[in-house]
Design a protein around this motif. Structure first.
Motif, PDB file in Angstrom:
ATOM      1  N   ILE A  75      -0.423   1.293   0.774  1.00 52.33           N
ATOM      2  CA  ILE A  75      -1.373   0.360   1.377  1.00 52.33           C
ATOM      3  C   ILE A  75      -1.878  -0.521   0.232  1.00 52.33           C
ATOM      4  O   ILE A  75      -2.292  -0.007  -0.811  1.00 52.33           O
ATOM      5  CB  ILE A  75      -2.568   1.105   2.018  1.00 52.33           C
ATOM      6  CG1 ILE A  75      -2.088   2.078   3.090  1.00 52.33           C
ATOM      7  CG2 ILE A  75      -3.570   0.107   2.600  1.00 52.33           C
ATOM      8  CD1 ILE A  75      -3.182   3.000   3.616  1.00 52.33           C
ATOM      9  N   ARG A  77      -4.106  -2.281  -2.311  1.00 52.08           N
ATOM     10  CA  ARG A  77      -5.427  -1.823  -2.774  1.00 52.08           C
ATOM     11  C   ARG A  77      -6.580  -2.573  -2.111  1.00 52.08           C
ATOM     12  O   ARG A  77      -7.600  -1.991  -1.789  1.00 52.08           O
ATOM     13  CB  ARG A  77      -5.519  -1.942  -4.296  1.00 52.08           C
ATOM     14  CG  ARG A  77      -4.655  -0.925  -5.018  1.00 52.08           C
ATOM     15  CD  ARG A  77      -4.730  -1.092  -6.527  1.00 52.08           C
ATOM     16  NE  ARG A  77      -5.998  -0.687  -7.074  1.00 52.08           N
ATOM     17  CZ  ARG A  77      -6.315   0.543  -7.480  1.00 52.08           C
ATOM     18  NH1 ARG A  77      -5.429   1.502  -7.368  1.00 52.08           N
ATOM     19  NH2 ARG A  77      -7.484   0.808  -7.988  1.00 52.08           N
ATOM     20  N   CYS A  80      -7.881  -1.025   0.948  1.00 52.46           N
ATOM     21  CA  CYS A  80      -8.443   0.325   0.809  1.00 52.46           C
ATOM     22  C   CYS A  80      -9.952   0.324   0.613  1.00 52.46           C
ATOM     23  O   CYS A  80     -10.633   1.268   1.002  1.00 52.46           O
ATOM     24  CB  CYS A  80      -7.804   1.045  -0.380  1.00 52.46           C
ATOM     25  SG  CYS A  80      -6.036   1.317  -0.191  1.00 52.46           S
ATOM     26  N   TRP A  81     -10.490  -0.709  -0.009  1.00 55.15           N
ATOM     27  CA  TRP A  81     -11.881  -0.674  -0.445  1.00 55.15           C
ATOM     28  C   TRP A  81     -12.914  -0.554   0.662  1.00 55.15           C
ATOM     29  O   TRP A  81     -13.937   0.098   0.461  1.00 55.15           O
ATOM     30  CB  TRP A  81     -12.176  -1.839  -1.384  1.00 55.15           C
ATOM     31  CG  TRP A  81     -11.294  -1.758  -2.593  1.00 55.15           C
ATOM     32  CD1 TRP A  81     -10.402  -2.689  -3.004  1.00 55.15           C
ATOM     33  CD2 TRP A  81     -11.167  -0.656  -3.490  1.00 55.15           C
ATOM     34  NE1 TRP A  81      -9.714  -2.238  -4.114  1.00 55.15           N
ATOM     35  CE2 TRP A  81     -10.172  -0.984  -4.438  1.00 55.15           C
ATOM     36  CE3 TRP A  81     -11.779   0.595  -3.593  1.00 55.15           C
ATOM     37  CZ2 TRP A  81      -9.785  -0.137  -5.453  1.00 55.15           C
ATOM     38  CZ3 TRP A  81     -11.387   1.447  -4.616  1.00 55.15           C
ATOM     39  CH2 TRP A  81     -10.416   1.069  -5.529  1.00 55.15           C
ATOM     40  N   ASP A 166      -9.592   8.308   6.789  1.00 52.80           N
ATOM     41  CA  ASP A 166      -9.804   7.638   5.506  1.00 52.80           C
ATOM     42  C   ASP A 166      -8.912   8.185   4.389  1.00 52.80           C
ATOM     43  O   ASP A 166      -8.787   7.562   3.335  1.00 52.80           O
ATOM     44  CB  ASP A 166     -11.273   7.752   5.085  1.00 52.80           C
ATOM     45  CG  ASP A 166     -12.190   6.910   5.965  1.00 52.80           C
ATOM     46  OD1 ASP A 166     -11.709   5.930   6.578  1.00 52.80           O
ATOM     47  OD2 ASP A 166     -13.388   7.239   6.039  1.00 52.80           O
ATOM     48  N   TYR A 169      -6.241   5.951   2.637  1.00 57.08           N
ATOM     49  CA  TYR A 169      -6.785   4.925   1.739  1.00 57.08           C
ATOM     50  C   TYR A 169      -7.102   5.508   0.364  1.00 57.08           C
ATOM     51  O   TYR A 169      -6.885   4.860  -0.664  1.00 57.08           O
ATOM     52  CB  TYR A 169      -8.026   4.273   2.357  1.00 57.08           C
ATOM     53  CG  TYR A 169      -7.701   3.570   3.649  1.00 57.08           C
ATOM     54  CD1 TYR A 169      -7.038   2.350   3.645  1.00 57.08           C
ATOM     55  CD2 TYR A 169      -8.033   4.151   4.862  1.00 57.08           C
ATOM     56  CE1 TYR A 169      -6.720   1.709   4.832  1.00 57.08           C
ATOM     57  CE2 TYR A 169      -7.715   3.517   6.057  1.00 57.08           C
ATOM     58  CZ  TYR A 169      -7.050   2.298   6.033  1.00 57.08           C
ATOM     59  OH  TYR A 169      -6.729   1.670   7.202  1.00 57.08           O
ATOM     60  N   ALA A 173      -5.057   4.238  -2.959  1.00 57.63           N
ATOM     61  CA  ALA A 173      -5.796   3.537  -4.017  1.00 57.63           C
ATOM     62  C   ALA A 173      -5.831   4.308  -5.328  1.00 57.63           C
ATOM     63  O   ALA A 173      -6.080   3.726  -6.380  1.00 57.63           O
ATOM     64  CB  ALA A 173      -7.227   3.252  -3.555  1.00 57.63           C
TER      65      ALA A 173
END
Length: 185
Positions: A75, A77, A80-81, A166, A169, A173
């Protein structure tokens, strides 16, 4: 009868368990292993433990590793945040440690290695994201104490629980970043 065995932790590390858990495990494990026509082990390590610790004949063991859910994929980055922000993870690069904090997971050892790499300037901008609750019993208390003794300062983010949606992610990351590609992890 087919028996699926994820690990032999209680046999290998009985000293880390309370006596009731270890006794209960032994009470059921022996008869289950004896009755089984085949034992499915999720790893070669557990298969080796079955042979070495319990004396199970190799022809009775079949190794079938866990699969990986398709949601665990690369994914970007930037995507992802938003999920990571809910847990207080900044946009700094991070090393990810997953699992309940127990001796057998060696989070303390991993954090000591992180401290050394940080001191040597090899992970200058990195932080550690530790996802997992405290272990149980005396082992959990001992690991909690050892974690408090470490000098990771603001570089450690503790997340007791991560929502399953989650997790992809976090995995996507995590990493050591471009500056550490020479490290032999």
């Amino acid at each position: 009868v087919v028996f699926v065995l994820p690990r032999l932790f209680p046999e290998r590390y009985a000293a880390l368990l309370d006596s009731g858990t270890a006794a209960s495990y032994r009470q059921y494990m022996g008869p289950a292993v004896e009755r089984a026509d085949r034992i499915i082990s999720v790893s070669h390590s557990t298969a080796r433990d079955l042979r070495d610790v319990l004396g199970v004949p190799p022809e009775k063991i079949v190794v079938v590793p866990h699969g990986v859910d398709p949601k665990f994929r690369p994914i970007p980055r930037g995507q992802c945040w938003p999920a990571l922000g809910r847990y207080g993870v900044s946009d700094r690069p991070f090393v990810l440690l997953m699992g309940r904090v127990e001796h057998r997971k060696n989070h303390v050892g991993a954090l000591k290695a992180f401290e050394l790499l940080k001191a040597e300037g090899l992970l200058p901008d990195h932080q550690v994201v530790l996802c997992g609750g405290r272990g149980s019993g005396e082992d959990g208390e001992r690991q909690a104490y050892e974690l408090q003794q470490l000098d990771v300062g603001n570089d450690l983010i503790r997340i007791p629980y991560v929502e399953p949606d989650d997790l992809p992610y976090l995995y996507a990351a995590a990493g050591f970043g471009e500056s550490t590609t020479d490290l032999a992890w």
